[in-house]
Enzyme design. Structure first.
Site, PDB file in Angstrom:
ATOM      1  N   ALA A 110     -45.129  -5.986  97.811  1.00  0.00           N
ATOM      2  CA  ALA A 110     -45.219  -4.529  97.837  1.00  0.00           C
ATOM      3  C   ALA A 110     -46.675  -4.079  97.896  1.00  0.00           C
ATOM      4  O   ALA A 110     -47.564  -4.725  97.341  1.00  0.00           O
ATOM      5  CB  ALA A 110     -44.563  -3.954  96.594  1.00  0.00           C
ATOM      6  N   ASP A 137     -40.188 -11.728  87.238  1.00  0.00           N
ATOM      7  CA  ASP A 137     -39.795 -12.792  88.151  1.00  0.00           C
ATOM      8  C   ASP A 137     -39.481 -14.012  87.303  1.00  0.00           C
ATOM      9  O   ASP A 137     -40.212 -14.319  86.350  1.00  0.00           O
ATOM     10  CB  ASP A 137     -40.942 -13.127  89.115  1.00  0.00           C
ATOM     11  N   TRP A 194     -35.216 -14.184  92.415  1.00  0.00           N
ATOM     12  CA  TRP A 194     -35.979 -14.346  91.161  1.00  0.00           C
ATOM     13  C   TRP A 194     -36.437 -13.033  90.550  1.00  0.00           C
ATOM     14  O   TRP A 194     -36.860 -12.973  89.412  1.00  0.00           O
ATOM     15  CB  TRP A 194     -37.231 -15.195  91.443  1.00  0.00           C
ATOM     16  N   HIS A 195     -36.381 -11.939  91.327  1.00  0.00           N
ATOM     17  CA  HIS A 195     -36.978 -10.666  90.900  1.00  0.00           C
ATOM     18  C   HIS A 195     -35.919  -9.840  90.155  1.00  0.00           C
ATOM     19  O   HIS A 195     -35.026  -9.255  90.767  1.00  0.00           O
ATOM     20  CB  HIS A 195     -37.509  -9.934  92.137  1.00  0.00           C
ATOM     21  N   HIS A 212     -43.158  -4.133  89.716  1.00  0.00           N
ATOM     22  CA  HIS A 212     -43.865  -4.806  88.623  1.00  0.00           C
ATOM     23  C   HIS A 212     -44.761  -3.826  87.869  1.00  0.00           C
ATOM     24  O   HIS A 212     -45.032  -4.020  86.694  1.00  0.00           O
ATOM     25  CB  HIS A 212     -44.662  -6.000  89.158  1.00  0.00           C
ATOM     26  N   GLU A 272     -34.877 -11.827  97.223  1.00  0.00           N
ATOM     27  CA  GLU A 272     -35.676 -12.361  96.112  1.00  0.00           C
ATOM     28  C   GLU A 272     -34.760 -12.620  94.919  1.00  0.00           C
ATOM     29  O   GLU A 272     -34.607 -11.750  94.050  1.00  0.00           O
ATOM     30  CB  GLU A 272     -36.782 -11.369  95.697  1.00  0.00           C
ATOM     31  N   GLN A 327     -51.879  -5.483  92.004  1.00  0.00           N
ATOM     32  CA  GLN A 327     -50.968  -5.516  93.151  1.00  0.00           C
ATOM     33  C   GLN A 327     -51.728  -5.299  94.462  1.00  0.00           C
ATOM     34  O   GLN A 327     -51.379  -5.879  95.497  1.00  0.00           O
ATOM     35  CB  GLN A 327     -49.872  -4.446  92.981  1.00  0.00           C
ATOM     36  N   SER A 332     -44.805  -1.381  93.969  1.00  0.00           N
ATOM     37  CA  SER A 332     -44.210  -2.550  93.319  1.00  0.00           C
ATOM     38  C   SER A 332     -43.510  -2.169  92.024  1.00  0.00           C
ATOM     39  O   SER A 332     -44.048  -1.433  91.195  1.00  0.00           O
ATOM     40  CB  SER A 332     -45.275  -3.597  93.002  1.00  0.00           C
TER      41      SER A 332
HETATM   42  N1  DAL Z   1     -42.259  -9.029  95.710  1.00  0.00           N
HETATM   43  C1  DAL Z   1     -42.005  -7.672  95.316  1.00  0.00           C
HETATM   44  C2  DAL Z   1     -41.401  -6.896  96.445  1.00  0.00           C
HETATM   45  C3  DAL Z   1     -43.249  -6.998  94.834  1.00  0.00           C
HETATM   46  O1  DAL Z   1     -44.320  -7.334  95.344  1.00  0.00           O
HETATM   47  O2  DAL Z   1     -43.151  -6.140  93.987  1.00  0.00           O
HETATM   48 ZN    ZN Z   2     -41.062  -9.715  91.606  1.00  0.00          ZN
END
Ligand code: DAL
Ligand code: ZN
Length: 315
Positions: A123, A137, A188-189, A130, A186, A102, A128
């Site tokens: 993020a 996603d 998709w998230h 993730h 978002e 990230q 994040s």
């Molecule tokens: N796009 C989302 C905010 C992330 O980077 O976790």
């Molecule tokens: Zn995401």
């Protein structure tokens, strides 16, 4: 002296049952929020946080295979199958990401757009979702397997909005909630949070931030009009007035209600915006209510320019 039968029972209870009760696992109720993992701009995960277990869900991927925590992977598989049964083919694009990954990703976006813009879509490391291993996603061919906001308008995006909560997922960064989540829309998230929490969040059209900070049972509800409903009866049943119902639901011009319409019900009050009002000043008049809560519940995107004369719901 031999122990009397009743005493024996007491000893038995003390010796076996009581320790058993003490060691009984404390099960969390369906709506217990304590074990919800939060990763956002105010609450970062530590650099060394890695989920205990990560697996590859048995789903289609738009690129390389991705991983999730087992419970999220199983839920994703069920959701993808259900979508397929409805004729919607979904593809998983990005799941677990390490802190290090990230960090590089965020730097990449900064190099493309500068820090301010990058922070709206990506993020910083630690912030994040993730990194929790509970987020995937999702995309499909209608958006060329990209992560684009127009995905929300596609058949797949609409399917997700309607059904994801049943499988325990929420659209974590909804449209119009950037002042609260810190991120642009978002569609998709998808964040796995469990069915009960997901349904409560999606049904009330609120963010995870609001869900975690407020007692959901105090949020004003919605009412789906059914045969025999009248505004008078609805007002009476919800301890409010017909005027308040009409003020919150501008579309209802007459007193005739059409079946299936969703009406917003007032919370503890409704408030008509006057010139010079700010959300913080309004919130101060209501204990337990913050400007952010007012924004989320009323989907206010521009708190600095509140339309005079419009009505907001006070939860
Ligand atoms: N796009 C989302 C905010 C992330 O980077 O976790
Ligand atoms: Zn995401």
């Amino acid at each position: 002296m031999p122990i009397m039968p009743t005493k024996r029972i007491v000893y038995l209870l003390a010796a076996f049952i009581f320790p058993l009760l003490l060691s009984w696992p404390v099960t969390s109720s369906a709506h217990d929020k304590n074990d919800i993992m939060l990763a956002n701009k105010q609450h970062a995960l530590s650099e060394d946080y890695v989920p205990n277990e990560l697996v590859t869900p048995d789903v289609a991927f738009s690129g390389e295979e991705e991983q999730l925590q087992p419970k999220a992977a199983t839920a994703l598989e069920s959701m993808f199958k259900a979508a397929e049964n409805d004729g919607v083919q979904l593809y998983a694009a990005s799941g677990y990401r390490s802190y290090e990954y990230q960090k590089n990703l965020f730097q990449f976006w900064v190099s493309q757009y500068g820090e301010e813009q990058a922070s709206r879509v990506s993020a910083k490391p630690g912030e994040s979702e993730h990194q929790t291993g509970l987020t995937m996603d999702v995309t499909n061919k209608d958006v060329n397997f990209k992560l684009k906001q127009s995905f929300g308008d596609t058949e797949a995006g609409q399917w997700i909005e309607k059904h994801a909560a049943k499988y325990g997922f929420i659209i974590r960064y909804p449209d119009g909630k950037e002042p609260i989540t810190g991120y642009a829309y978002e569609p998709w998230h998808l964040r796995f949070i469990g069915k009960d929490h997901a349904q409560a969040i999606m049904k009330n059209d609120i963010t995870l931030e609001t869900y975690l900070s407020y007692d959901i049972s105090k949020l004003p509800g919605e009412h789906k009009v059914s045969a025999g409903d009248t505004l008078y009866r609805l007002a009476e049943n919800n301890s409010t007035t017909v005027e308040n119902l009409l003020a919150l639901n501008h579309d209802i011009k007459t007193h005739a209600l059409s079946i299936g319409t969703r009406l917003q019900l007032p919370g503890q009050d409704i408030y008509k915006i006057k010139a010079g009002d700010t959300l913080s000043a309004i919130a101060e008049n209501y204990p337990g209510v913050s400007a952010k809560l007012l924004m989320d519940v009323n989907s206010i995107t521009a708190p600095e320019s509140l339309p005079v004369g419009s009505v907001i719901n006070i939860p």
